[in-house]
Design a protein around this motif. Structure first.
Motif, PDB file in Angstrom:
ATOM      1  N   PHE A 172      -0.005   1.007   2.180  1.00 62.68           N
ATOM      2  CA  PHE A 172      -0.555  -0.341   2.222  1.00 62.68           C
ATOM      3  C   PHE A 172       0.550  -1.367   2.462  1.00 62.68           C
ATOM      4  O   PHE A 172       0.640  -2.377   1.785  1.00 62.68           O
ATOM      5  CB  PHE A 172      -1.344  -0.652   0.943  1.00 62.68           C
ATOM      6  CG  PHE A 172      -2.469   0.303   0.689  1.00 62.68           C
ATOM      7  CD1 PHE A 172      -3.623   0.245   1.446  1.00 62.68           C
ATOM      8  CD2 PHE A 172      -2.353   1.287  -0.273  1.00 62.68           C
ATOM      9  CE1 PHE A 172      -4.659   1.145   1.235  1.00 62.68           C
ATOM     10  CE2 PHE A 172      -3.371   2.193  -0.495  1.00 62.68           C
ATOM     11  CZ  PHE A 172      -4.532   2.122   0.260  1.00 62.68           C
ATOM     12  N   THR A 813      -9.175  -7.055   0.006  1.00 60.57           N
ATOM     13  CA  THR A 813      -9.085  -7.010   1.456  1.00 60.57           C
ATOM     14  C   THR A 813      -9.615  -8.342   1.976  1.00 60.57           C
ATOM     15  O   THR A 813      -9.703  -9.316   1.228  1.00 60.57           O
ATOM     16  CB  THR A 813      -9.870  -5.810   2.013  1.00 60.57           C
ATOM     17  OG1 THR A 813      -9.746  -5.766   3.433  1.00 60.57           O
ATOM     18  CG2 THR A 813     -11.332  -5.884   1.638  1.00 60.57           C
ATOM     19  N   VAL A 842     -10.571   3.238  -3.317  1.00 59.36           N
ATOM     20  CA  VAL A 842      -9.647   3.585  -2.236  1.00 59.36           C
ATOM     21  C   VAL A 842      -8.599   4.509  -2.838  1.00 59.36           C
ATOM     22  O   VAL A 842      -8.004   4.186  -3.872  1.00 59.36           O
ATOM     23  CB  VAL A 842      -8.970   2.333  -1.648  1.00 59.36           C
ATOM     24  CG1 VAL A 842      -8.001   2.730  -0.539  1.00 59.36           C
ATOM     25  CG2 VAL A 842     -10.006   1.355  -1.126  1.00 59.36           C
ATOM     26  N   SER A 844      -5.129   7.175  -2.325  1.00 57.66           N
ATOM     27  CA  SER A 844      -3.990   7.564  -1.499  1.00 57.66           C
ATOM     28  C   SER A 844      -3.184   8.596  -2.270  1.00 57.66           C
ATOM     29  O   SER A 844      -3.261   8.686  -3.500  1.00 57.66           O
ATOM     30  CB  SER A 844      -3.118   6.356  -1.147  1.00 57.66           C
ATOM     31  OG  SER A 844      -2.511   5.822  -2.309  1.00 57.66           O
ATOM     32  N   ILE A 869      -3.629   8.256   3.253  1.00 54.35           N
ATOM     33  CA  ILE A 869      -4.765   7.590   2.628  1.00 54.35           C
ATOM     34  C   ILE A 869      -5.908   8.581   2.501  1.00 54.35           C
ATOM     35  O   ILE A 869      -6.077   9.471   3.353  1.00 54.35           O
ATOM     36  CB  ILE A 869      -5.190   6.345   3.441  1.00 54.35           C
ATOM     37  CG1 ILE A 869      -6.160   5.485   2.629  1.00 54.35           C
ATOM     38  CG2 ILE A 869      -5.765   6.730   4.792  1.00 54.35           C
ATOM     39  CD1 ILE A 869      -6.377   4.107   3.216  1.00 54.35           C
ATOM     40  N   ASP A 871      -9.924   8.715   0.353  1.00 55.23           N
ATOM     41  CA  ASP A 871     -11.286   8.207   0.471  1.00 55.23           C
ATOM     42  C   ASP A 871     -11.285   6.705   0.728  1.00 55.23           C
ATOM     43  O   ASP A 871     -10.489   5.956   0.175  1.00 55.23           O
ATOM     44  CB  ASP A 871     -12.071   8.495  -0.815  1.00 55.23           C
ATOM     45  CG  ASP A 871     -12.157   9.997  -1.090  1.00 55.23           C
ATOM     46  OD1 ASP A 871     -12.169  10.756  -0.101  1.00 55.23           O
ATOM     47  OD2 ASP A 871     -12.202  10.373  -2.266  1.00 55.23           O
ATOM     48  N   LEU A 872     -12.228   6.269   1.565  1.00 54.26           N
ATOM     49  CA  LEU A 872     -12.377   4.864   1.885  1.00 54.26           C
ATOM     50  C   LEU A 872     -13.825   4.437   1.687  1.00 54.26           C
ATOM     51  O   LEU A 872     -14.748   5.177   2.033  1.00 54.26           O
ATOM     52  CB  LEU A 872     -11.979   4.581   3.341  1.00 54.26           C
ATOM     53  CG  LEU A 872     -10.500   4.713   3.702  1.00 54.26           C
ATOM     54  CD1 LEU A 872     -10.320   4.555   5.205  1.00 54.26           C
ATOM     55  CD2 LEU A 872      -9.695   3.667   2.977  1.00 54.26           C
ATOM     56  N   TYR A 876     -14.787  -0.475   4.991  1.00 50.21           N
ATOM     57  CA  TYR A 876     -13.459  -0.941   4.585  1.00 50.21           C
ATOM     58  C   TYR A 876     -12.507  -0.894   5.782  1.00 50.21           C
ATOM     59  O   TYR A 876     -12.464   0.095   6.506  1.00 50.21           O
ATOM     60  CB  TYR A 876     -12.913  -0.079   3.445  1.00 50.21           C
ATOM     61  CG  TYR A 876     -11.462  -0.368   3.115  1.00 50.21           C
ATOM     62  CD1 TYR A 876     -11.120  -1.519   2.431  1.00 50.21           C
ATOM     63  CD2 TYR A 876     -10.447   0.492   3.516  1.00 50.21           C
ATOM     64  CE1 TYR A 876      -9.795  -1.804   2.132  1.00 50.21           C
ATOM     65  CE2 TYR A 876      -9.121   0.222   3.221  1.00 50.21           C
ATOM     66  CZ  TYR A 876      -8.807  -0.928   2.530  1.00 50.21           C
ATOM     67  OH  TYR A 876      -7.494  -1.206   2.237  1.00 50.21           O
ATOM     68  N   ASN A 878      -9.168  -0.248   7.258  1.00 48.80           N
ATOM     69  CA  ASN A 878      -8.035   0.574   6.828  1.00 48.80           C
ATOM     70  C   ASN A 878      -6.719  -0.144   7.148  1.00 48.80           C
ATOM     71  O   ASN A 878      -6.309  -0.240   8.301  1.00 48.80           O
ATOM     72  CB  ASN A 878      -8.093   1.928   7.532  1.00 48.80           C
ATOM     73  CG  ASN A 878      -6.988   2.865   7.075  1.00 48.80           C
ATOM     74  OD1 ASN A 878      -6.105   2.486   6.318  1.00 48.80           O
ATOM     75  ND2 ASN A 878      -7.039   4.096   7.534  1.00 48.80           N
ATOM     76  N   ASP A 879      -6.066  -0.662   6.111  1.00 53.67           N
ATOM     77  CA  ASP A 879      -4.754  -1.291   6.307  1.00 53.67           C
ATOM     78  C   ASP A 879      -3.677  -0.543   5.519  1.00 53.67           C
ATOM     79  O   ASP A 879      -2.813  -1.149   4.903  1.00 53.67           O
ATOM     80  CB  ASP A 879      -4.788  -2.773   5.918  1.00 53.67           C
ATOM     81  CG  ASP A 879      -5.193  -3.002   4.469  1.00 53.67           C
ATOM     82  OD1 ASP A 879      -5.591  -2.026   3.801  1.00 53.67           O
ATOM     83  OD2 ASP A 879      -5.112  -4.156   4.006  1.00 53.67           O
ATOM     84  N   PHE A 880      -3.753   0.797   5.545  1.00 53.47           N
ATOM     85  CA  PHE A 880      -2.736   1.612   4.885  1.00 53.47           C
ATOM     86  C   PHE A 880      -1.362   1.350   5.493  1.00 53.47           C
ATOM     87  O   PHE A 880      -0.353   1.317   4.795  1.00 53.47           O
ATOM     88  CB  PHE A 880      -3.114   3.087   5.006  1.00 53.47           C
ATOM     89  CG  PHE A 880      -2.321   4.007   4.124  1.00 53.47           C
ATOM     90  CD1 PHE A 880      -2.325   3.858   2.751  1.00 53.47           C
ATOM     91  CD2 PHE A 880      -1.577   5.046   4.662  1.00 53.47           C
ATOM     92  CE1 PHE A 880      -1.597   4.710   1.926  1.00 53.47           C
ATOM     93  CE2 PHE A 880      -0.857   5.911   3.854  1.00 53.47           C
ATOM     94  CZ  PHE A 880      -0.870   5.732   2.476  1.00 53.47           C
ATOM     95  N   ASN A 915      -2.756  -2.428  10.880  1.00 49.23           N
ATOM     96  CA  ASN A 915      -3.905  -3.322  10.839  1.00 49.23           C
ATOM     97  C   ASN A 915      -3.563  -4.515   9.962  1.00 49.23           C
ATOM     98  O   ASN A 915      -3.200  -4.340   8.798  1.00 49.23           O
ATOM     99  CB  ASN A 915      -5.119  -2.578  10.268  1.00 49.23           C
ATOM    100  CG  ASN A 915      -6.420  -3.260  10.624  1.00 49.23           C
ATOM    101  OD1 ASN A 915      -6.504  -4.478  10.673  1.00 49.23           O
ATOM    102  ND2 ASN A 915      -7.451  -2.454  10.870  1.00 49.23           N
TER     103      ASN A 915
END
Length: 977
Positions: A172, A813, A842, A844, A869, A871-872, A876, A878-880, A915
């Motif tokens: 993240f 987010t 979320v 990781s 990462i 489960d999402l 959502y 994804n901005d990992f 992202n």
């Protein structure tokens, strides 16, 4: 604040009184410290009384002398970077002592404090920790110790400019990392208006850095809100241990083989002076100044503002082109909508101008021409029949009438012509840092410190926009009373934005000064219709239309452009007032006016000694106040003041069991912010000694962070005015912008609505409302599980390995929504960016392995990190923002031959997708090699270092939308480093 400082002052007076009453007779200790092999005197050797504060340092020839009231007998400890320590028992006044130190490097011998808030060997740390000592800092191959943080296991960074880097661990990653805390001498180094540290631009100087400790993962149980992904603690040098003058001058070049710039020089000067007297009074001062040409943002990929993703095409092929590092082209309008707007305005104007005699000029023209498309002769005949006063308005309207009637105006967007970042952003990077501190030892264990750190600089930061941080400054001021078992401190951080501004707003407003959009878009469409009616192709018509509309456009480098630019930069965003009746008298501003402050008070007491070391027990508490002041340029504070109160307390207890083979520690902290419910964050750790110098560690840690000050109160136009960022508190989203009574529409449905408009009549049924949580944005939290091993397999091989699993809840987010501020029949949409909490969890996970090997004077190191990462939640974003694999390899020798050493470090990371609210896209895999060779000159206590970062000069980016970095080659001369 003044009341608390007064109380601290009285405490100091009280301690002074006690000290005066019990002061014992002092004794004097003197002697010389030498290198065991060369027998030369060693300057700057730390000499302290074991187990007590204070001490002195050796002079240029190795001599030392100090007085103390310590109770006899005591042990004198001499230590120096790169040498083993030596102890000498003192029983009375002593002179002529000869202490000889021998060069040595011991793996696993470092002592760390941050892992448990108490000193312990790094091998016995209950959680993962990385450390950079003064010795390793001196030998780094990178241009600065802050750049070398990337070499640590599991560490990554986002580089927005030459001096602005955001550090991160465990996923993240972001440009301004609000999930990572940074402390300097116990002071939170965040900018109060941003809630994250601005790299090390305004931080600690390289000559004054003693050590760096980094905690990957959650640390809220000990350090409070924030830092759920990591905490960095930097400690400066003590004037009692590091005395005398020192300086370093570094010069070099960058922009080698850069298509955007010729080779540029950079220079950096660091100075430090420290002195102590009689083990009682010590002072120090440090100064650093860097000047260079920054990296240039040149990603001109076409960009979709709605989806924040790249799209095909360029300015020549896409009429709605919006370059990532091009600003002003964010302003875009639909061609058909502009034509209809001109038509409606003309009808209303002619109706009023004719006194109602011509209520609808379009209807009159339809009656005159019927279904036919009038040619130029017919148009001239119609104009001749009108009153002379009405002819100019009708003549201007005719291209739009013809274009709409002949269906020559496409239902597509056209953007204004933007300016490249280089023409708008200040790339003249500067960083000036100054610090000073005064120390006084009341007793051998009680010390008072007054410290001031101040810095100013010019850099570039990427958030939801590219922000030119020009002449901004931050000051930190602290008073602290600390002893062997306690500390009390208060500090304040004062942030001043200086001349900082938003690049996209600047580009948009320069366009408006040259020609208002209310003129530019009608000119574009009118000339486009004329060209199409004359038989030109669509592409040729667009080229002609843009050329005519751009007539009078201000050109970078001209006096007219610079004058307009400077005028806009002298006005704040909140002062902008566009006068629709007279655009030439509009006031435009792109500058911030941020004067936000932070006040923090904290204390801790360690009862371990009081309990005779049977258990380790600590308690502490803190209070913090954010005082936000942006005059409406960042926050919703144009007409009201904003203060945020936070307070918290923690306790930790630890116990060794089973003949000291096992140590279990429990910690917990409670924190409360005035805008959110209180949070309790527990931590449980265990260390099991499987063999001497071999330990297995396990931990369960929790962390949380409050929504940032901007998450709560921001109210800012970005993207050239195409979007408004607003805080997620109910008073903003519901009270000010009425997003509960006039509910907005989702981003996905709004784009579907636009697509339907492109094929014919827009379909409002496609619009789906978005329901915001009535509670507004809330804190996010994490549960972190970790299992690790650290040990010496043999005296010269150290292994450190760990695996972790994180579960995030209420992950903060952002969501883009569109509110219709017009009518259902004639909608006008406003885009809002709003912080929200993701529903669901979320997850990781990851692992890392580090190896350090010593043989003779050779040091070899390597580390490998894996992050993924899991489960999402549904929908959502994804901005990992983290590569799965990254590794470092290092090789060095401080003295491969007499006084000559070297160090190299190779870094590689895998490709990944980035992202962010600014831009999204692929970050390619890259590798980088840093290297340096050094020559020590003991006779003049100096060294010369020749080195470079990214010496192969392979330009790379660490985050999408930010500039690429090439090589930096430098030479440095240091005196008494």
């Amino acid at each position: 604040m003044s009341r608390i400082y007064t109380q601290v002052f009285y405490v100091l007076l009280f301690v002074c009184a006690i000290h005066s009453a019990v002061q014992a007779q002092s004794i004097t200790v003197s002697g010389t410290v030498k290198d065991r092999q060369s027998k030369e005197g060693l300057a700057g050797v730390s000499l302290i009384i074991k187990g007590q504060s204070g001490g002195t340092a050796s002079a240029a020839n190795g001599s030392f002398s100090f007085s103390t009231t310590a109770k006899l007998p005591f042990t004198l400890v001499a230590s120096y970077v790169g040498y083993g320590s030596v102890e000498q028992q003192i029983t009375s006044n002593t002179s002529g002592i000869i202490l000889e130190l021998e060069t040595v490097v011991v793996l696993g011998g470092d002592v760390v404090v941050s892992a448990s808030r108490t000193p312990e060997r790094i091998l016995e740390s209950p959680v993962s920790i990385e450390r950079m000592s003064a010795a390793s800092i001196r030998d780094i191959a990178a241009p600065s110790f802050y750049d070398a943080l990337n070499n640590m296991k599991g560490v990554e960074s986002s580089m927005q400019s030459l001096t602005f880097k955001s550090i991160n661990t465990r996923g993240f990653n972001s440009n301004g990392n609000t999930r990572f805390n940074q402390y300097i001498d116990g002071m939170d180094n965040q900018a109060p208006g941003l809630n994250f540290s601005v790299g090390n631009i305004v931080g600690i100087t390289e000559l004054d850095i003693d050590n760096v400790e980094l905690l990957p993962g959650a640390s809220s149980a000990l350090y409070g809100a924030g830092g759920i992904n990591g905490t960095l603690l930097m400690t400066s040098k003590d004037p009692f241990k590091y005395q005398g003058p020192s300086f370093q001058f570094k010069t070099g070049i960058n922009h080698v083989n850069d298509d955007n710039s010729s080779v540029q020089q950079f220079n950096q000067l660091d100075v430090r002076v420290a002195k102590s007297w009689n083990n009682k009074f010590g002072v120090k001062a440090a100064f650093s100044f860097l000047q260079a040409k920054d990296w240039i943002g040149n990603n001109f990929s076409n960009f979709d503002r709605n989806s924040r993703t790249a799209k095909s095409g360029d300015r020549n092929s896409d009429t709605n082109y919006d370059g990532i590092n091009s600003y002003g082209d964010e302003v875009s309008q639909n061609m058909r909508n502009v034509a209809l707007s001109v038509q409606n305005a003309t009808i209303a104007g002619i109706n009023a101008g004719s006194g109602g005699a011509i209520p609808n000029i379009k209807a009159l023209m339809d009656g005159a021409f019927g279904a036919a498309i009038p040619n130029t002769v017919q148009q001239a005949g119609f104009l001749a029949g009108l009153p002379a006063a009405l002819r100019p308005a009708v003549q201007n309207y005719l291209p739009f009438y013809v274009g709409l009637k002949a269906n020559l105006i496409p239902d597509q967007n056209v953007s204004r012509t933007g300016y490249n970042e280089e023409s708008l952003v200040d790339y003249n990077t500067k960083s000036l840092k100054a610090s000073g501190a005064v120390y006084y030892n009341f007793t051998n264990t009680i010390q008072a410190v007054a410290q001031a750190n101040w810095g100013t600089g010019t850099s570039v930061y990427t958030g939801s926009d590219r922000y030119s941080l020009r002449n901004f400054n931050i000051g930190q001021y602290k008073v602290e009373l600390k002893g062997q078992d306690f500390y009390l401190k208060g500090y304040t951080t004062q942030e001043r934005s200086g001349d900082s501004y938003i690049s996209s707003i600047l580009g948009s407003y320069i366009n408006e000064v040259s020609k208002p959009s209310t003129t530019w878009f009608p000119q574009y469409i009118g000339n486009y219709v004329g060209a199409r009616a004359a038989g030109q192709t669509d592409a040729a018509a667009h080229v002609l239309a843009r050329g005519v509309a751009n007539q009078g456009r201000l050109i970078p480098g001209t006096p007219q452009f610079e004058n307009a630019k400077n005028a806009i930069l002298n006005n704040t965003i909140s002062s902008t007032a566009i006068n629709a009746q007279d655009p030439t008298k509009s006031v435009y501003g792109a500058k911030f006016d941020d004067k936000s402050n932070l006040y923090h008070y904290e204390g801790m007491y360690n009862f371990t000694n009081a309990f005779n070391n049977v258990v380790e027990f600590q308690v502490g508490a803190s209070y913090r106040l954010y005082d936000l002041n942006s005059a409406g340029t960042i926050f919703n504070d144009l007409y009201e003041s904003i203060d945020i109160d936070e307070y918290g307390a923690f306790a930790q207890i630890g116990k060794k069991l089973f003949n000291d083979k096992v140590k279990i520690t429990f910690a917990g902290r409670y924190d409360k912010s005035q805008n959110f419910e209180g949070r309790f964050t527990p931590r449980i750790t265990g260390v099991f000694t499987v063999a001497k110098n071999n330990n297995i560690r396990a931990s369960y840690q929790t962390g949380y962070r409050n929504p940032t000050t901007q998450n709560q109160y921001i109210d800012l136009s970005v993207g050239g005015g195409s979007q408004r960022l607003i805080g997620g508190l109910p008073e903003i989203i519901f009270g000010k912008y009425k997003l509960d009574t006039n509910r907005p529409f989702t981003d996905v449905s709004y784009r579907a609505f636009l697509a339907s408009a492109a094929t014919g009549t827009p379909n409002p049924a496609l619009l789906q409302q978005y329901t915001l949580d009535s509670r507004g944005v809330r804190p996010e939290s994490v549960q972190s599980y970790e299992l690790g091993y650290k040990g010496l397999i043999m005296p010269n091989l150290l292994i450190d390995a760990y695996g972790y699993y994180n579960i995030y809840k209420d992950f903060i987010t952002a969501v883009d929504v569109y509110q219709n501020v017009g009518t259902p029949a004639s909608p006008t949409f406003v885009k809002f960016g709003i912080p929200v909490n993701a529903t669901g969890e979320v997850t990781s996970y990851g692992a890392a392995l580090g190896l350090d090997y010593l043989i003779n004077k050779w040091t070899m190191s390597g580390n490998l990190s894996y992050n993924q990462i899991g489960d999402l939640p549904v929908n959502y974003i994804n901005d990992f923002n983290t590569p799965k694999i990254r590794f470092n390899l290092g090789l060095g020798n401080r003295e491969i031959i007499k006084n000559f050493g070297f160090n190299v470090n190779y870094r590689w990371q895998d490709k990944f997708y980035w992202n962010s609210s600014f831009a999204s896209g692929d970050v390619p895999a890259y590798s980088s090699l840093d290297a340096q060779v050094s020559l020590q000159i003991p006779s003049v206590k100096s060294s010369i270092k020749l080195g470079g970062s990214n010496v192969m000069n392979k330009y790379y980016i660490t985050s999408y939308g930010n500039p690429a970095a090439g090589a930096i080659y430098y030479i440095a001369y240091s005196f008494n480093p």
